[in-house]
Design a protein around this motif. Structure first.
Motif, PDB file in Angstrom:
ATOM      1  N   VAL A  17     -40.054  97.790  -0.072  1.00  0.00           N
ATOM      2  CA  VAL A  17     -39.212  97.727   1.129  1.00  0.00           C
ATOM      3  C   VAL A  17     -39.379  98.993   1.954  1.00  0.00           C
ATOM      4  O   VAL A  17     -39.281 100.107   1.431  1.00  0.00           O
ATOM      5  N   GLN A  18     -39.640  98.802   3.226  1.00  0.00           N
ATOM      6  CA  GLN A  18     -39.896  99.935   4.115  1.00  0.00           C
ATOM      7  C   GLN A  18     -38.636 100.351   4.870  1.00  0.00           C
ATOM      8  O   GLN A  18     -37.754  99.531   5.138  1.00  0.00           O
ATOM      9  N   PRO A  19     -38.554 101.636   5.240  1.00  0.00           N
ATOM     10  CA  PRO A  19     -37.404 102.117   6.027  1.00  0.00           C
ATOM     11  C   PRO A  19     -37.513 101.643   7.477  1.00  0.00           C
ATOM     12  O   PRO A  19     -38.538 101.076   7.887  1.00  0.00           O
ATOM     13  N   PRO A  20     -36.487 101.870   8.284  1.00  0.00           N
ATOM     14  CA  PRO A  20     -36.571 101.533   9.707  1.00  0.00           C
ATOM     15  C   PRO A  20     -37.767 102.205  10.388  1.00  0.00           C
ATOM     16  O   PRO A  20     -38.226 103.266   9.968  1.00  0.00           O
ATOM     17  N   THR A  21     -38.244 101.566  11.436  1.00  0.00           N
ATOM     18  CA  THR A  21     -39.379 102.067  12.217  1.00  0.00           C
ATOM     19  C   THR A  21     -38.872 102.657  13.521  1.00  0.00           C
ATOM     20  O   THR A  21     -38.229 101.958  14.322  1.00  0.00           O
ATOM     21  N   ILE A  22     -39.135 103.926  13.748  1.00  0.00           N
ATOM     22  CA  ILE A  22     -38.750 104.608  14.991  1.00  0.00           C
ATOM     23  C   ILE A  22     -39.990 104.696  15.880  1.00  0.00           C
ATOM     24  O   ILE A  22     -41.004 105.277  15.480  1.00  0.00           O
ATOM     25  N   ASP A  41     -48.101 100.806  29.324  1.00  0.00           N
ATOM     26  CA  ASP A  41     -48.791 101.441  28.190  1.00  0.00           C
ATOM     27  C   ASP A  41     -47.936 101.352  26.919  1.00  0.00           C
ATOM     28  O   ASP A  41     -48.439 101.029  25.842  1.00  0.00           O
ATOM     29  N   VAL A  42     -46.651 101.663  27.051  1.00  0.00           N
ATOM     30  CA  VAL A  42     -45.767 101.604  25.887  1.00  0.00           C
ATOM     31  C   VAL A  42     -45.684 100.170  25.366  1.00  0.00           C
ATOM     32  O   VAL A  42     -45.735  99.928  24.150  1.00  0.00           O
ATOM     33  N   ARG A  43     -45.580  99.217  26.271  1.00  0.00           N
ATOM     34  CA  ARG A  43     -45.569  97.804  25.857  1.00  0.00           C
ATOM     35  C   ARG A  43     -46.871  97.442  25.145  1.00  0.00           C
ATOM     36  O   ARG A  43     -46.872  96.726  24.138  1.00  0.00           O
ATOM     37  N   LYS A  44     -47.975  97.951  25.646  1.00  0.00           N
ATOM     38  CA  LYS A  44     -49.284  97.703  25.027  1.00  0.00           C
ATOM     39  C   LYS A  44     -49.316  98.258  23.598  1.00  0.00           C
ATOM     40  O   LYS A  44     -49.882  97.637  22.690  1.00  0.00           O
ATOM     41  N   ALA A  45     -48.716  99.422  23.395  1.00  0.00           N
ATOM     42  CA  ALA A  45     -48.656 100.013  22.056  1.00  0.00           C
ATOM     43  C   ALA A  45     -47.856  99.131  21.104  1.00  0.00           C
ATOM     44  O   ALA A  45     -48.220  98.959  19.936  1.00  0.00           O
ATOM     45  N   LEU A  46     -46.743  98.569  21.599  1.00  0.00           N
ATOM     46  CA  LEU A  46     -45.934  97.675  20.771  1.00  0.00           C
ATOM     47  C   LEU A  46     -46.740  96.443  20.359  1.00  0.00           C
ATOM     48  O   LEU A  46     -46.687  96.009  19.193  1.00  0.00           O
ATOM     49  N   LEU A  47     -47.478  95.882  21.294  1.00  0.00           N
ATOM     50  CA  LEU A  47     -48.294  94.709  20.985  1.00  0.00           C
ATOM     51  C   LEU A  47     -49.400  95.061  19.991  1.00  0.00           C
ATOM     52  O   LEU A  47     -49.746  94.248  19.121  1.00  0.00           O
ATOM     53  N   LEU A  52     -41.323  95.678  11.198  1.00  0.00           N
ATOM     54  CA  LEU A  52     -41.137  95.390  12.621  1.00  0.00           C
ATOM     55  C   LEU A  52     -39.911  94.522  12.870  1.00  0.00           C
ATOM     56  O   LEU A  52     -39.613  94.187  14.025  1.00  0.00           O
ATOM     57  N   ASP A  53     -39.209  94.180  11.811  1.00  0.00           N
ATOM     58  CA  ASP A  53     -37.931  93.498  11.938  1.00  0.00           C
ATOM     59  C   ASP A  53     -36.790  94.513  11.938  1.00  0.00           C
ATOM     60  O   ASP A  53     -35.621  94.138  11.925  1.00  0.00           O
ATOM     61  N   ASN A  54     -37.143  95.783  11.989  1.00  0.00           N
ATOM     62  CA  ASN A  54     -36.151  96.855  11.851  1.00  0.00           C
ATOM     63  C   ASN A  54     -36.566  98.043  12.718  1.00  0.00           C
ATOM     64  O   ASN A  54     -36.737  99.159  12.235  1.00  0.00           O
ATOM     65  N   VAL A  55     -36.717  97.793  14.025  1.00  0.00           N
ATOM     66  CA  VAL A  55     -37.293  98.760  14.955  1.00  0.00           C
ATOM     67  C   VAL A  55     -36.210  99.379  15.837  1.00  0.00           C
ATOM     68  O   VAL A  55     -35.294  98.691  16.307  1.00  0.00           O
ATOM     69  N   PHE A  56     -36.343 100.687  16.046  1.00  0.00           N
ATOM     70  CA  PHE A  56     -35.511 101.393  17.016  1.00  0.00           C
ATOM     71  C   PHE A  56     -36.437 102.024  18.055  1.00  0.00           C
ATOM     72  O   PHE A  56     -37.312 102.831  17.709  1.00  0.00           O
ATOM     73  N   LEU A  57     -36.271 101.627  19.305  1.00  0.00           N
ATOM     74  CA  LEU A  57     -37.023 102.228  20.407  1.00  0.00           C
ATOM     75  C   LEU A  57     -36.295 103.494  20.841  1.00  0.00           C
ATOM     76  O   LEU A  57     -35.098 103.445  21.164  1.00  0.00           O
ATOM     77  N   ALA A  58     -37.004 104.615  20.848  1.00  0.00           N
ATOM     78  CA  ALA A  58     -36.357 105.897  21.112  1.00  0.00           C
ATOM     79  C   ALA A  58     -37.200 106.727  22.069  1.00  0.00           C
ATOM     80  O   ALA A  58     -38.403 106.515  22.221  1.00  0.00           O
ATOM     81  N   ASP A 105     -41.398  88.172  19.848  1.00  0.00           N
ATOM     82  CA  ASP A 105     -40.222  88.319  18.993  1.00  0.00           C
ATOM     83  C   ASP A 105     -40.602  88.700  17.568  1.00  0.00           C
ATOM     84  O   ASP A 105     -39.749  88.739  16.681  1.00  0.00           O
ATOM     85  N   SER A 106     -41.901  89.004  17.360  1.00  0.00           N
ATOM     86  CA  SER A 106     -42.323  89.555  16.068  1.00  0.00           C
ATOM     87  C   SER A 106     -41.770  90.961  15.866  1.00  0.00           C
ATOM     88  O   SER A 106     -41.793  91.487  14.759  1.00  0.00           O
ATOM     89  N   ILE A 107     -41.322  91.585  16.952  1.00  0.00           N
ATOM     90  CA  ILE A 107     -40.615  92.862  16.867  1.00  0.00           C
ATOM     91  C   ILE A 107     -39.137  92.613  17.121  1.00  0.00           C
ATOM     92  O   ILE A 107     -38.763  92.022  18.137  1.00  0.00           O
ATOM     93  N   ASN A 108     -38.323  93.061  16.195  1.00  0.00           N
ATOM     94  CA  ASN A 108     -36.876  92.933  16.338  1.00  0.00           C
ATOM     95  C   ASN A 108     -36.304  94.312  16.611  1.00  0.00           C
ATOM     96  O   ASN A 108     -36.230  95.148  15.708  1.00  0.00           O
ATOM     97  N   VAL A 109     -35.936  94.555  17.853  1.00  0.00           N
ATOM     98  CA  VAL A 109     -35.379  95.855  18.235  1.00  0.00           C
ATOM     99  C   VAL A 109     -33.906  95.879  17.844  1.00  0.00           C
ATOM    100  O   VAL A 109     -33.076  95.179  18.429  1.00  0.00           O
ATOM    101  N   ARG A 110     -33.588  96.690  16.842  1.00  0.00           N
ATOM    102  CA  ARG A 110     -32.220  96.777  16.344  1.00  0.00           C
ATOM    103  C   ARG A 110     -31.365  97.726  17.168  1.00  0.00           C
ATOM    104  O   ARG A 110     -30.133  97.679  17.103  1.00  0.00           O
ATOM    105  N   GLY A 111     -32.022  98.619  17.916  1.00  0.00           N
ATOM    106  CA  GLY A 111     -31.272  99.558  18.724  1.00  0.00           C
ATOM    107  C   GLY A 111     -32.190 100.372  19.614  1.00  0.00           C
ATOM    108  O   GLY A 111     -33.397 100.483  19.366  1.00  0.00           O
TER     109      GLY A 111
END
Length: 321
Positions: free
Chosen positions: A85-90, A137-143, A156-162, A189-195
């Protein structure tokens, strides 16, 4: 050697020994007070890092990926990736007005996340080419992360955009635009932004920053303002098209907002507009407001902010099943 010379040396030795005894007796307090103290930084684990990952063909389309590792190393003394199990992704974007700087110069802003043991992606993006280009560019990085996650195994189901400043503005925009009907700004929606973690990034009344910079007394800042958009005849429409509040809806992720009341690029009116729109759509938010800080925080405010950020992440992260 004369008796007098030998006697003097004996006296000197006795004095030196007496000094040592006194030093030990009183713990040499004078010397101890002169020793500088330093707060050491300890990460929660070792990290496996992938530097300057190319998420596009342009020079600025690079990111550093920090993957949490085990507390031990392998036989070749290399860090070992943590399994299971992985920690949240920042996912973090640096500031500097879409005009200058580099991800490596802002590592102090991702260091607290590493101390907590999160997986971290530290982004570069286009500078001096306008807000729209940098945001895409940032959107491209997410993809890219979605398409290549077999390699990185990020949660990627536990992502925080910061981000801070410009980076925070884009994090706020993409957090709100992810579910937009406009396919050019939404993402899978493969990325779930939690916050969203918005440090000095604004998010409302987005055209005002251009006019603040356009009329700034320093030429350098006026040049920054001119670089925000490519078409000066369409300044308002371009900046409104990339303004986070214009994409808020009831399905958007919660937001952490950190502001300094002395920020020359912000105002109480802009902050009230942002929080009013969040309330309008029933979007949960946490506000950390620092009266003595500006566009850049005092040390005590910076430390307090990250304590609050960690609470925000723990509150909104994905719960283990």
């Amino acid at each position: 050697m004369s008796y007098l010379s030998a006697n003097n040396k004996t006296i000197e030795m006795r004095i030196y020994i007496l000094f040592l005894l006194l030093c030990f007796s009183f713990s040499c307090q004078v010397d101890k007070e002169e020793i500088p103290t330093q707060n050491l930084i300890y990460y929660a684990s070792n990290y496996v890092t992938d530097w300057d990952v190319e998420y596009g063909l342009e020079d600025r389309q690079r990111m550093d990926i920090y993957l949490r590792g085990q507390k031990y190393v392998d036989n070749q003394n290399n860090n070992v990736r943590m399994e299971g199990v992985q920690p949240p992704t920042i996912i973090f974007g640096h500031g500097s007005a879409w005009y200058f700087s580099d991800k490596r110069k802002h590592e102090h802003n991702i260091s607290p996340f590493l101390q907590m043991g999160y997986n971290v992606v530290n982004l570069n993006y286009s500078i001096k080419k306008g807000i729209p280009k940098a945001t895409h560019d940032v959107r491209k990085a997410l993809l890219y992360l979605i398409d290549n996650n077999e390699k990185y195994n990020l949660d990627l189901d536990n992502v925080f955009l910061a981000g801070e400043s410009a980076g925070a503005h884009m994090a706020s925009f993409l957090g709100a635009a992810q579910n937009s009907s406009d396919s050019s700004i939404s993402f899978s929606d493969s990325i779930n932004v939690r916050g969203v973690i918005n440090i000095m990034g604004g998010g409302a009344d987005c055209t005002s920053i251009y006019y603040v910079l356009e009329n700034h007394p320093h030429e350098w800042w006026r040049n920054v303002g001119q670089a925000l958009v490519g078409e000066f005849s369409n300044v308002d429409s371009i900046l409104e098209a990339y303004c986070p509040v214009n994409y808020f809806d009831q399905d958007d992720p919660p937001m952490f907002i950190a502001v300094g009341e002395k920020d020359e690029f912000g105002s109480p009116e802009k902050l009230n507009l942002l929080t009013s729109e969040l309330k309008k759509y029933n979007i949960d938010f946490t506000l950390a407001n620092y009266p003595n800080s500006g566009h850049g925080f005092l040390t005590e405010d910076y430390n307090d902010m990250f304590k609050r950020i960690f609470l925000f992440i723990e509150q909104h992260k994905k719960r283990s099943s």
